[in-house]
Each structure stands twice: as structure tokens, then as C-alpha cells.
Design an enzyme around this catalytic site. Structure first.
Site, PDB file in Angstrom:
ATOM      1  N   THR A 117       6.886 -32.292  -3.237  1.00 56.88           N
ATOM      2  CA  THR A 117       7.375 -32.346  -1.863  1.00 56.88           C
ATOM      3  C   THR A 117       6.901 -31.161  -1.028  1.00 56.88           C
ATOM      4  OG1 THR A 117       9.338 -33.571  -2.572  1.00 56.88           O
ATOM      5  CG2 THR A 117       9.467 -32.506  -0.437  1.00 56.88           C
ATOM      6  N   SER A 146       5.833 -34.925  -9.244  1.00 58.58           N
ATOM      7  CA  SER A 146       6.224 -34.440 -10.576  1.00 58.58           C
ATOM      8  C   SER A 146       6.755 -35.567 -11.453  1.00 58.58           C
ATOM      9  CB  SER A 146       7.244 -33.309 -10.472  1.00 58.58           C
ATOM     10  OG  SER A 146       8.497 -33.779  -9.993  1.00 58.58           O
ATOM     11  N   THR A 152      10.197 -31.128  -7.575  1.00 61.60           N
ATOM     12  CA  THR A 152      11.500 -30.714  -8.122  1.00 61.60           C
ATOM     13  C   THR A 152      12.034 -31.631  -9.213  1.00 61.60           C
ATOM     14  OG1 THR A 152      12.701 -31.934  -6.390  1.00 61.60           O
ATOM     15  CG2 THR A 152      12.173 -29.619  -5.952  1.00 61.60           C
TER      16      THR A 152
END
Length: 324
Positions: free
Chosen positions: A12, A58, A91
Site C-alpha cells: 500500500t 504482500s 502490511t
């Protein structure tokens, strides 16, 4: 001036969307150089160099990516001109990457992960401040020898404890029962405690000569869960993590299946709760399972996978889970 090397992997922090909005964005729109250009004053903290080692969400990171990342950090750490390394990362699996690196990176130089919950095009993008603090921490003497760290929303977290605890707000990470190990005050780290577990240069694990990790799966227990899932998962894996209820417990029907499977592969008990400790219980003697201690299921998976490169003995594996 200290020199910090940035390894960008996407996420992000590199995303763009509708101007001002915090949702509906797409990862990987800004490369590492564009990210660094957006941060005021970071060039006064350290001399910066970087590369776009990956450019993915991720969610898509693989064990092969972890191995490549650890090897790249180890090579960078050998360069005497580099004082620290920062990894920008999505994240959703940051806690997993951080823990893998904490066990396999072989340097006392600071290695710091960070990211953001909001895209770079949001009115209140959190990426620039997080990256500014990550560079500051990686350039600091205080961070040396403390293992792999995560910096997020002014908090400093150790890789073994850090966990994503919020899927919406900018303060998305916590250190579980243990909290953060310190704070970032702009460019200044304020450490409050030290990581307690063995890490980096003090571990027995290495990625040198390793291309593939032993496959370990996770079985999530819930009320009336079908025990057949255990046979399915174990048939595909060299080890199994149980995300049990409460303190790592499960139904009688699951126990019957686990009793058979533990003769074939190592099985580690953890808790789906996310906090607390799964310590030795009489069921471990009965089922021949291994208590996962304070590790959440995804981190127990990483530790078991690395441990299986060295041993498959239950006693040895149990000692490893007590150490890490």
C-alpha cells in the site's frame, strides 16, 4: 553521514488511487525512488540508496521471495559502507516476513520493515512518516543488535512479537501482550525494552544454500470442525500447525486424528486467539504434539519450516520452540 539501503517490495505504501481517498487503490504505482522523493527531510538523516526488489501485494509474497530477500540483505550487510537496511512492505504479511528475516538474516546492523495503511494519494497518507521513521531507526546506533524491527505509527516492534491487529486504522500493529519495545519521536528512537528471544546472528538458521523450504500447513479449529481437513493438509505437508481454540485445544474428533498424524509428521499446537501462551499440557504427551509457546500460527509455521531443515525429532523441535 550514515548510509541506509532501501529494499522496496510493493504494498500500500507504493499504491495510488482516487485523489484523497483511502480505499479503492492499486499497489505498485510508485517505485522506491518516487517514495523517497516524497519524504521531507529524509536526506538529512542518511545517505540513501535503494532498489525495487519486488513490486507486489504482500498477499502474493512467497517463501522463495523470503529466501531471496534474506540473501540480499546478507549481501548488503557485508558492505562496510551500508549502516542499515529498510524494507518497504505490504502490511498483510509484514509480521511473517519480519519474523522470517529475524531468524535468517546474519547481521547486527539494523534491519527495519515499514509500510502504510493508506495509499500515497490519500489526503492523510501514513507512508511518508512511517518511512521517515524507518530510515531514522535504521541509521541509529541504538537499533544495532536488536534483531529485525518493524516501525509503524510511531511504534517500534520486535519481529517475534509484532502482529497486525487492525485491518482499517493507521495504527495497525501491536506487540500483543508485550506491547511495543519503543517509540519513534520524529527521527529519534526511544527504546523501552529489549527483544528477549534469540535472533539474527545468534540463531542456528541460514538461507545459504537453501532454495526451497519444507512445506508446513495451518489447520484452523472451530466448533464442529471436520477432522478430515487434518488428513488433507497433512498429506501435502512435512509439518502441521494447529490454530486451536483457547490455549491451543480442539475437539475429541480432532484429537483422534492428530494422534495418528503425529506419528508421521511433527504437529505444533498454537492458539487462534492471538494473545497468550500455549505451554506444555498433558495432551502434548497424549497426542505427541509440540506447544507453540507465544507464537501466533503464521509465525509457528515459519519456525517449524526452518527447523525442519535441521531436524524432525520431536525433542529437538520442542527445544527450538522454547528458544524462539
Amino acid at each position: 553521514m550514515k548510509k541506509v539501503y532501501i529494499l522496496a517490495t510493493g504494498g500500500t505504501i507504493s499504491a495510488a488511487g482516487e485523489e484523497g481517498k483511502t480505499s479503492g487503490y492499486h499497489d505498485g504505482k510508485f517505485d522506491v525512488h518516487e517514495l523517497l522523493e516524497s519524504i521531507k527531510g529524509v536526506g538529512e538523516i542518511a545517505a540513501l540508496e535503494g532498489e525495487q526488489i519486488l513490486n507486489i501485494s504482500s498477499d502474493d509474497i512467497t517463501c522463495g521471495d523470503w529466501i531471496a530477500l534474506a540473501k540480499r540483505i546478507n549481501r548488503l550487510a557485508e558492505d562496510p559502507s551500508i549502516d542499515g537496511v529498510v524494507i518497504t512492505h505490504g502490511t498483510n504479511t509484514m509480521e511473517e516476513t519480519a519474523y522470517f528475516l529475524n531468524l535468517t538474516v546474519k547481521t547486527r546492523k539494523p534491519v527495519v520493515l515499514t509500510g502504510s495503511m493508506r495509499p500515497a494519494t490519500a489526503n492523510s497518507a501514513d507512508g511518508p512518516q512511517n518511512l521517515y521513521e524507518a530510515v531514522s531507526l535504521a541509521a541509529s546506533k541504538e537499533a544495532e543488535g536488536k534483531g529485525v524491527l518493524v516501525v509503524f505509527a510511531d511504534g517500534i516492534f520486535s519481529a517475534d512479537r509484532v502482529q497486525k491487529v487492525n485491518c482499517f486504522r493507521p495504527a495497525a500493529f501491536d506487540g500483543k501482550d508485550f506491547g511495543c519495545i519503543g517509540y519513534m519521536q520524529d527521527s529519534v528512537p526511544r527504546f523501552l525494552q529489549l527483544p528477549a528471544k534469540k535472533h539474527t546472528v545468534d540463531t542456528e538458521f541460514t538461507v545459504e544454500g537453501v532454495d526451497v523450504l519444507p512445506k508446513v500447513e495451518i489447520a484452523y479449529f472451530y466448533a464442529d470442525a471436520d477432522p478430515d481437513i487434518l488428513e488433507f493438509l497433512s498429506s501435502r505437508a512435512q509439518g502441521l500447525i494447529l490454530a486451536g481454540a483457547g490455549s491451543g485445544l480442539m475437539s475429541k474428533s480432532w484429537k483422534q486424528e492428530i494422534r495418528k498424524l503425529s506419528e508421521r509428521i511433527p504437529i505444533v499446537r498454537t492458539t487462534r486467539v492471538g494473545n497468550g501462551m500455549v505451554s506444555w499440557d498433558h495432551c502434548d504427551e497424549e497426542l505427541k504434539t509440540i506447544p507453540g509457546q507465544t507464537l501466533i500460527p503464521v509465525k509457528a509455521r515459519i519456525l517449524l519450516s526452518l527447523a525442519l531443515l535441521r531436524t524432525s525429532g520431536r525433542d529437538e523441535l520442542q527445544n527450538i520452540f522454547q528458544l524462539y
